[in-house]
Scaffold this motif. Structure first.
Motif, short mmCIF file in Angstrom:
data_model
loop_
_atom_site.label_atom_id
_atom_site.label_comp_id
_atom_site.label_asym_id
_atom_site.label_seq_id
_atom_site.Cartn_x
_atom_site.Cartn_y
_atom_site.Cartn_z
N LYS A 133 -9.46 -36.03 3.28
CA LYS A 133 -9.49 -36.99 4.74
C LYS A 133 -8.15 -37.85 4.74
CE LYS A 133 -14.04 -35.75 6.48
NZ LYS A 133 -15.31 -36.37 7.10
N THR A 134 -8.30 -38.72 3.66
CA THR A 134 -7.36 -39.72 3.47
C THR A 134 -5.77 -39.04 3.44
OG1 THR A 134 -8.92 -41.18 2.50
CG2 THR A 134 -6.70 -41.65 2.33
N PHE A 135 -5.86 -38.01 2.44
CA PHE A 135 -4.33 -37.64 2.47
C PHE A 135 -4.06 -36.87 3.68
CE2 PHE A 135 -1.69 -33.85 1.12
CZ PHE A 135 -0.97 -34.64 0.26
N ALA A 191 6.62 -42.27 -9.85
CA ALA A 191 5.73 -41.14 -9.28
C ALA A 191 6.24 -40.38 -8.02
CB ALA A 191 4.35 -41.76 -8.93
N SER A 192 5.99 -39.25 -7.75
CA SER A 192 6.20 -38.62 -6.75
C SER A 192 5.50 -39.05 -5.57
CB SER A 192 6.12 -37.05 -6.97
OG SER A 192 6.68 -36.52 -7.74
N ALA A 193 6.35 -38.80 -4.15
CA ALA A 193 5.72 -39.17 -3.12
C ALA A 193 6.12 -38.22 -1.94
CB ALA A 193 6.22 -40.61 -2.57
N ILE A 194 5.51 -38.49 -0.80
CA ILE A 194 5.94 -37.73 0.42
C ILE A 194 6.28 -38.69 1.47
CG2 ILE A 194 5.08 -35.84 2.11
CD1 ILE A 194 3.10 -34.99 0.11
N ALA A 195 7.37 -38.77 2.07
CA ALA A 195 7.90 -39.55 3.21
C ALA A 195 8.40 -38.60 4.24
CB ALA A 195 9.01 -40.33 2.41
N PRO A 196 8.41 -39.22 5.57
CA PRO A 196 9.09 -38.51 6.52
C PRO A 196 10.52 -38.62 6.39
CG PRO A 196 8.30 -40.66 7.42
CD PRO A 196 7.79 -40.62 5.82
N ALA A 232 6.67 -31.53 -9.88
CA ALA A 232 6.79 -33.03 -9.41
C ALA A 232 5.51 -33.25 -8.82
CB ALA A 232 7.81 -33.25 -8.56
N LEU A 233 4.50 -32.31 -8.46
CA LEU A 233 3.35 -32.64 -7.76
C LEU A 233 2.56 -33.12 -8.73
CD1 LEU A 233 3.08 -30.02 -5.16
CD2 LEU A 233 3.39 -32.21 -4.55
N ALA A 234 2.74 -33.17 -9.86
CA ALA A 234 1.73 -33.63 -11.10
C ALA A 234 2.18 -34.97 -11.38
CB ALA A 234 1.82 -32.75 -12.28
N ALA A 262 2.15 -40.86 1.46
CA ALA A 262 1.45 -40.41 0.59
C ALA A 262 1.76 -40.40 -0.81
CB ALA A 262 0.35 -39.35 1.04
N GLY A 263 1.00 -40.71 -1.87
CA GLY A 263 1.46 -40.10 -3.23
C GLY A 263 0.91 -38.90 -3.45
#
Length: 386
Positions: free
Chosen positions: A164-166, A98-103, A216-218, A134-135
């Motif tokens: 809000k969580t995202f 799965a794609s993810a967002i990281a710093p 990738a966001l899907a 976040a995912g």
């Protein structure tokens, strides 16, 4: 840093929506033919049950991308997709994890030779990441839009129930840059910001990078087996009134970095604003595609570079074999993203984000990142505009 307005670009109401994952256009602006099918190959020996499970997930991913005509079939050798899905979508459909967002905690120029993970796209970077923030499950309706003459942007929606969580998860990453991560690579680096229910990143982005990121966001779940998608198309060169690229350019002469190239050629689509960047957003075919070279950029200012000679904005001529002030013979050399190149630098056609260094020096060591690298613009996350 704001440069779109200075170059005549508009990242607001002038943007035009393009069909989601429309196939990239060639340098003439003609849209390439659709890919009717693609086999996502499984490793030899993968059992049928595993491939069948992977096929179900591929089908779900394509649905999240907005592909409604897909016929997905489990075969002995992998997952066969019959649809109008393009190569970028097929690439994401085959993504293992799965794609993810990281710093992004640090960025190094060039390929990874130590800790960190590599970038995708023309510009080579090595990123060290912090823990995942976040995912992408909250993300819906990812799309790509062209802003006439200002490049591309990525737009997407956030599910209102998860917003809000995202948002809180991304805010926990602080104010530094963020990366969209897929299977151990950073598909897109972008500036931190506050997402909205309708969000955007860019412009300016290269089209191929925007499409890879949108697909990738899907991808919000893992596959039970790694699949191999068909090769991605070769991105076209810069197109007239479509693409908007910048590339940092540094020059080191006998151990000293020159100041930024002065502003030049501002009435053309390949020019300098005096901020350390090569600007490429062609106005006509004479400066588009592979004609959008570093040599053309230098010509706009009355400068010159070749494999053994530099005559730039310091006003002096530097030839390989002549000496630096230390009395030692120096050589003309050049690098792209920290990797030394051979041949004539004037024939090089920069792509977005590539860092170019021209050098005349007696020191055999690489010059390292130029100060102009700091001028590269990182599009932030923010609210989408019409």
């Amino acid at each position: 840093m704001v440069f779109l307005a200075a170059c005549g670009g508009d990242n607001s109401s002038s943007t035009q929506g393009s069909p989601l994952f429309q196939h990239p256009s060639d340098s003439s602006g003609t849209t390439a033919a659709s890919t009717p099918a693609g086999l996502l190959k499984a490793p030899p020996g993968t059992d049928k049950a595993t491939i069948a499970a992977a096929a179900d997930i591929v089908r779900t991913r394509l649905t999240r991308m907005g592909i409604t005509d897909a016929t997905v079939t489990a075969r002995d050798d992998g997952v066969d997709v019959r649809s109008t899905a393009d190569p970028y979508q097929l690439h994401a459909a085959a993504q293992h994890h799965a794609s993810a967002i990281a710093p992004i905690t640090s960025t190094a120029l060039g390929p990874c030779n130590g800790p960190g993970i590599s970038s995708t796209g023309a510009a080579a970077r090595c990123y060290v990441l912090g823990p995942t923030l976040a995912g992408v499950t909250p993300v819906t309706n990812a799309a790509v839009q062209a802003a006439s003459g200002a490049g591309w942007k990525l737009t997407f929606s956030i599910d209102s129930g998860q917003y809000k969580t995202f948002r809180a998860a991304l805010e926990a990453g602080g104010t530094g840059p963020l990366g969209l991560v897929a299977d151990g690579t950073v598909l897109l680096a972008f500036g931190s910001g506050t997402p909205a229910l309708q969000s955007a990143i860019g412009p300016p982005l290269p089209e191929d990078q925007a499409r890879l990121a949108a697909a990738a966001l899907a991808v919000d779940s893992d596959l039970p087996v790694a699949l191999d998608a068909p090769a991605l198309p070769t991105p076209p060169g810069a197109r007239v009134d479509v693409d908007f690229w910048t590339a940092p350019l540094g020059v080191k002469i006998c151990g000293t970095w020159l100041a930024n190239a002065p502003a030049s050629g501002l009435d053309t689509g390949v020019h300098s604003h005096g901020d350390g960047l090569v600007y490429v957003h062609p106005f006509n075919q004479d400066e588009a595609g592979e004609k959008a070279t570093l040599g053309l950029f230098l010509q706009r200012g009355g400068w010159h570079a070749s494999a053994d000679r530099l005559k730039l904005w310091d006003g002096d001529e530097h030839r390989s074999g002549s000496a630096c002030p230390n009395g030692q013979a120096a050589q003309v050399r050049w690098w792209v993203d920290g990797v030394e190149q051979q041949g004539d630098p004037s024939t090089f056609a920069p792509r977005n984000g590539q860092v170019i260094v021209l050098s005349f020096d007696s020191d055999p060591a690489p010059p390292g990142p130029p100060p102009q690298m700091a001028a590269q613009y990182l599009p932030p996350l923010g609210a989408a505009t019409s």
